[in-house]
Scaffold this active site. Structure first.
Site, PDB file in Angstrom:
ATOM      1  N   LYS A 182       9.437  -0.967  11.273  1.00 30.29           N
ATOM      2  CA  LYS A 182       8.930  -1.070  12.631  1.00 30.29           C
ATOM      3  C   LYS A 182       8.491   0.294  13.153  1.00 30.29           C
ATOM      4  CE  LYS A 182      12.131  -3.690  14.466  1.00 30.29           C
ATOM      5  NZ  LYS A 182      13.165  -4.268  15.358  1.00 30.29           N
ATOM      6  N   ASP A 216     -11.034   6.223 -16.298  1.00 35.46           N
ATOM      7  CA  ASP A 216     -11.425   6.263 -14.901  1.00 35.46           C
ATOM      8  C   ASP A 216     -10.509   5.264 -14.178  1.00 35.46           C
ATOM      9  OD1 ASP A 216     -12.776   6.624 -12.560  1.00 35.46           O
ATOM     10  OD2 ASP A 216     -14.732   6.042 -13.328  1.00 35.46           O
TER      11      ASP A 216
END
Lengths: 407, 407
Positions: B95, B172
């Site tokens: 939160k 990659d």
């Protein structure tokens, strides 16, 4: 910017003294085939299907301090991605997330790709069918505290909550150490309470049990909870990753609604110049991944979100799409006096979600639920809250404590 | 702030006109047992073991605009958490990540809890043992482009890279659509090239294959790749979630080094006032989760990180701990002329990692690798780069193109 069937469209908000056209071209090539201008012609032909494309550059008025800003929309060929969040997020915001003041504010997938994401299995209609409630916002209660309580104590708290008239009850999302009341035992105990409630009153309840533990055991655990009778699952989506929600939602054996908690999401969305926008993360992506109900900060409570953003989250959850609409649950610091504003903003197709606003009621949690039931009924009926409070002592007490918010 | 055996210590940078003491107390109670002051005495006794505690409040000089700032350190009882990232991140920044201008800048776990995270299986020593290289930084080459190439084309590119003398080659990280050269076939082909290299020259190579696809199939996929001979795995950790790395690293069947790519991490760390600091995310958490090699932006390249942060990432990866030290790989826009600076900053226990700086060499990728080999040798020997270039034509050509960076 409408979707294009060959591209994933990503829109970025960029701040800085850069040449925005050059930046956009750099992204389009750099995040797809690497360099482009230096490629030999034969390679260019082969690579064209994988090259990104600049779709739009929209310069915005500079910030108050005079920092130039622009929205850049780049298309990434669908030929570069697989239908999963890690592939798409890495493609559109992998390296780029680290490259200056840049925030990912929107994503659009062509329909064929979007359809490969599960979306909500139940959605608004499915959840309403399970509950048998059609014509008002749903009411959810959050266990105010779970850690450290025994199963008996939690069961007592559970009963108080459903006695107040709520439709859903959720675990505290920080409930991990549950040795005293293991998830499967909570499910058995609380679902028994739900059946008793239904037999007695005809009213149904969903209990969202917090799904926790190693990611490698999460689906199996979810299935065991469902077998034990769980009616709903709660997931802290961002700490686990969106793909975890995707796989839970796509699993045919996990045939209960999934509630997405926004824990840790502020780490991604809260910055104005970096990260991922809240409507994209909590609206679009959560829905694509399969959340049936999504919690997010309302514009009004203790942990608030700007109103425009909060409304956009809800819009994305419910707009026309290949996926079923999901329930917005604007949360945090909600008390009965906020219900008219929530109803005005989020309408019938929403969940009113409260913790402290139920448990902090002067007459206890059951009265807290009843105050919300009365407030929702008043809002739907277009009756002022203070007027409705005349016939509803619990609502009156709630208003005395928290007041009625003005829009 | 030293670790405390009963608490997870989280430090936050907070900006705003708030009462920092009140804020800290609010966090300590609100994120653990909810309300505290209103609890009856008998409940207080029971809940004390779960209540958070304010450890330190350090006010900082305000920002240039006069915004007050402070560092707050809050302790969360270890009795509230399980030893996994979703539990800990949700507890300390669930939160709270959505609550104003707040950034999680540090986490400290007591040793018994830290030991339950796997840490690197190989670490610096293990990777060096696999490669048989002890007395210099390692050299890694990144495939400049993978999507759209056939296995034959990629194999040719692979050979060029290892002919240049690199120790590691990585895919990659945006390589997902690999139908033309599936991961398992790449592993077989490239590891055969590695064996041939070793037979011919005695030099070993690790190939980091990109681990992709649904999270539910990732461990099984990793095992299949390892069975097929994979020597190293590449993971986009943040899009998948730290727990996925944790489970890969903890699995005894996945007995190869794991390389953590920082893709999407900027969405968490790049904001100065929100999210999670880069040293915490890319240094501490990646190491706890089990990364053997961690890529992150160097202070010098195209995608850069402030020098202090980049050094702190490397320090966290290598500092004294219950876990083995991991290799820092400061990356992005690295060319041979940067090697002396990288060596000064990151020392021998690091990986020099280049893509464009290898493939963009005027004489091709093999010469690009050789230029780096010469640059590393010069840096370790304390020889100025321009002087070393006299005997190394590839380094000379690289310096002509990119220059030598001044510290």
């Amino acid at each position: 910017m409408t979707a294009d069937k060959d591209y994933v469209l990503a829109t970025y908000l960029v701040h800085g003294n850069e040449d925005f056209h050059k930046k956009a071209e750099g992204i389009a090539a750099g995040l797809t085939v690497g360099t482009w201008t230096e490629l030999p012609q034969e390679k260019k032909e082969k690579m064209a299907a994988h090259l990104g494309k600049v779709f739009q550059i929209q310069e915005l008025p500079p910030t108050g301090n005079g920092v130039p800003r622009a929205l850049l929309t780049i298309g990434y060929p669908t030929a570069n991605v697989t239908p999963d969040f890690p592939a798409i997020l890495t493609t559109v915001f992998g390296k780029l997330s680290m490259d200056g003041q840049i925030k990912l504010v929107d994503l659009q997938l062509p329909e064929f790709l979007l359809s490969q994401f599960p979306g909500p299995r139940f959605g608004i209609e499915g959840v309403r069918r399970l509950l048998g409630v059609q014509d008002r916002p749903l009411l959810m209660s959050i266990f105010k505290q779970c850690i450290g309580l025994s199963l008996d104590e939690l069961e007592e708290e559970y009963q108080k909550q459903i006695d107040g008239g709520v439709d859903l009850v959720k675990d505290d999302e920080i409930f991990f150490r549950d040795e005293q009341a293991p998830d499967i035992e909570r499910v058995r105990a609380f679902e028994r309470r739900n059946r008793q409630r239904q037999e007695r009153t005809g009213k149904k309840t969903l209990y969202a049990v917090n799904l926790t533990g190693p990611v490698t055991r999460l689906l199996e655990k979810a299935k065991r909870l469902v077998e034990a009778g769980a009616s709903c699952l709660l997931l802290n989506v961002t700490p686990y990753g969106l793909d975890v929600l995707h796989r839970l939602a796509a699993d045919p054996d996990i045939n209960v609604p999934i509630m997405a908690h926004p824990a840790f999401s502020g780490a991604l969305y809260a910055s104005p110049r970096h990260g991922v926008s809240s409507p994209l993360l909590l609206g679009k992506l959560m829905r694509w991944a399969g959340a049936d109900i999504v919690l997010f900060p309302s514009p009004y409570g203790s942990v608030a979100m700007p109103r425009e953003e909060s409304l956009q989250v809800a819009d994305y959850l419910r707009e026309e799409s290949v996926h079923r609409p999901a329930f917005p649950a604007p949360s945090a610091g909600i008390h009965p006096g906020l219900v008219p504003l929530l109803f005005r903003d989020f309408g019938i197709q929403s969940v009113v979600n409260a913790g402290g606003g139920i448990h902090g009621h002067p007459q206890g949690s059951t009265a807290g639920g009843k105050a919300f039931v009365a407030a929702i009924s008043a809002a739907v009926g277009g009756r002022p809250l203070r007027e409705a409070a005349a016939d509803a002592p619990e609502l009156r007490a709630a208003i005395e404590k928290w007041g009625v918010a003005e829009g």
